[in-house]
Design a protein around this motif. Sequence first.
Motif, PDB file in Angstrom:
ATOM      1  N   VAL A  54      65.419  13.778  28.116  1.00 47.06           N
ATOM      2  CA  VAL A  54      66.200  14.825  28.982  1.00 47.06           C
ATOM      3  C   VAL A  54      65.453  14.867  30.382  1.00 47.06           C
ATOM      4  O   VAL A  54      64.137  14.525  30.665  1.00 47.06           O
ATOM      5  N   ASN A  55      66.250  15.396  31.320  1.00 50.55           N
ATOM      6  CA  ASN A  55      65.982  15.663  32.796  1.00 50.55           C
ATOM      7  C   ASN A  55      65.898  17.085  32.882  1.00 50.55           C
ATOM      8  O   ASN A  55      67.042  17.572  33.193  1.00 50.55           O
ATOM      9  N   ASN A  56      64.802  17.799  32.763  1.00 45.27           N
ATOM     10  CA  ASN A  56      64.942  19.352  32.958  1.00 45.27           C
ATOM     11  C   ASN A  56      64.906  19.626  34.323  1.00 45.27           C
ATOM     12  O   ASN A  56      64.127  19.381  35.140  1.00 45.27           O
ATOM     13  N   GLU A  57      65.733  20.547  34.879  1.00 43.38           N
ATOM     14  CA  GLU A  57      65.911  21.044  36.206  1.00 43.38           C
ATOM     15  C   GLU A  57      64.743  22.270  36.597  1.00 43.38           C
ATOM     16  O   GLU A  57      64.772  22.268  37.645  1.00 43.38           O
ATOM     17  N   PHE A  79      58.329  23.805  28.811  1.00 41.88           N
ATOM     18  CA  PHE A  79      59.051  22.550  29.396  1.00 41.88           C
ATOM     19  C   PHE A  79      59.161  22.425  30.730  1.00 41.88           C
ATOM     20  O   PHE A  79      59.644  23.287  31.510  1.00 41.88           O
ATOM     21  N   LYS A  96      59.395  20.625  34.645  1.00 42.95           N
ATOM     22  CA  LYS A  96      60.670  20.296  35.303  1.00 42.95           C
ATOM     23  C   LYS A  96      60.304  18.782  35.252  1.00 42.95           C
ATOM     24  O   LYS A  96      59.384  18.165  35.347  1.00 42.95           O
ATOM     25  N   TYR A 131      65.097  23.979  23.701  1.00 44.25           N
ATOM     26  CA  TYR A 131      65.540  23.655  24.829  1.00 44.25           C
ATOM     27  C   TYR A 131      66.985  23.826  25.069  1.00 44.25           C
ATOM     28  O   TYR A 131      67.479  24.214  26.195  1.00 44.25           O
ATOM     29  N   ASP A 156      67.534  31.373  32.565  1.00 48.31           N
ATOM     30  CA  ASP A 156      68.264  30.499  33.398  1.00 48.31           C
ATOM     31  C   ASP A 156      68.835  31.195  34.347  1.00 48.31           C
ATOM     32  O   ASP A 156      69.904  31.938  33.977  1.00 48.31           O
ATOM     33  N   ARG A 205      72.655  26.755  30.267  1.00 51.82           N
ATOM     34  CA  ARG A 205      72.202  26.252  28.494  1.00 51.82           C
ATOM     35  C   ARG A 205      73.502  25.070  28.163  1.00 51.82           C
ATOM     36  O   ARG A 205      72.925  24.480  27.611  1.00 51.82           O
ATOM     37  N   ARG A 218      72.127  21.914  29.515  1.00 50.90           N
ATOM     38  CA  ARG A 218      70.957  21.234  28.806  1.00 50.90           C
ATOM     39  C   ARG A 218      71.456  20.747  27.293  1.00 50.90           C
ATOM     40  O   ARG A 218      71.070  19.812  26.817  1.00 50.90           O
ATOM     41  N   GLN A 235      73.103  17.323  27.705  1.00 47.13           N
ATOM     42  CA  GLN A 235      71.772  16.556  28.141  1.00 47.13           C
ATOM     43  C   GLN A 235      71.214  15.720  26.679  1.00 47.13           C
ATOM     44  O   GLN A 235      71.303  14.704  26.463  1.00 47.13           O
TER      45      GLN A 235
END
Length: 364
Positions: free
Chosen positions: A225-228, A238, A240, A253, A260, A267, A270, A273
């Motif tokens: 995943v690519n967490n913002e 988690f 960034k 996650y 958020d 959510r 995520r 993703q």
Amino acid sequence: MKPKRRRFVRWLGYAMAAVLVIAIGAGGYVWVSAQRTMNAMYEPLPSTKWVDPVFETEDEPEILPTNESAGPEEDIEEPAMEEEGEPPVVPITAIDRNPAEPLKISEEDVARLRSPSTANKEPFTMLLLGVDERPGDRGRSDTMILLTVQPRTGQAIALSIPRDTRVLMPNSGKYDKINHAYAFGGSALSVEAVERAFGVPIAFYMKTNMGGLIDIVDTLGGVDVNNERAFNYEGHSFPKGEQHLNGEEALAYSRMRKEDPQGDFGRTQRQRQILSDAVDRVAGAGTVTKLPKLLSHLSEYVRTNLTSGQMIDLITKYRSTSGNVQIMYLQGQGKMINGIYYYTITAEERRRIQSEMLKGLNSN
């Protein structure tokens, strides 16, 4: 179409298709297992009478920022509003002069949209549910996505419905959060509540227990995943940026929302993703040996009213829609009503959603 949208639809409507295509190609034993899995997942809905929607106008309680986190789960229900008059019967593609009135759909159109022939590539609407069921607790639907598919034009429309959306419950005629429909009446009441809220007949549903995500992700060897935004949740950290998650990490996650700024919307992104990468891995060449175990997890955690024949129809006849999906977002406001947080939407917004989805289904 942007790459994110293409990835979005991959898990949205056709996660099962990816599994079944590989299963068919693997032949023999795996195909038999796939057939058993499809049969095990089958859970029909009870027959319900179509009720014409009424897009009611609400009073104006205290307005909160739209990114406000949801409040307590104990909701105080409001009395139902009276229906005032009957809307005119119009073709489902028509737009009349009052944007707050729902379109009234003919009985023939309702029957066609609720019972489409997938063998003849007829359009349909599906409700996708991500639920958080635990032992002794049916739970609530954390994710609700309404998907319309028109194979003749190769187009689809996907609407993400925030869990705190305030609607009239079909079983009580009182106001509540839409995600509570699952707690009160399972998938059947969830489908009915969404039909009443947006005036779109629903043919199919697919429910996934998010608790099963741990087993599925671990079987696939994890997900990327690519967490913002960096955050901590349920004992997991988690940072960034890009990262690899195991099953427990992926579940945590996917669950966080109160920290958020985008609440449910963040959510949901995520969750997309995770599921998108999971589908990519299922479709990978090295997954064939993992299919028996994957199919076992699917039979345990996924339920749908799609028959095995209809699932195969989706694989063979509806794949063109996967590259052309319009993503719709529900425009509303966060409000406190009797001390409870809701995401409220206007009659005009409900009508906009209904019109766009019915137009998409009626295209030819």
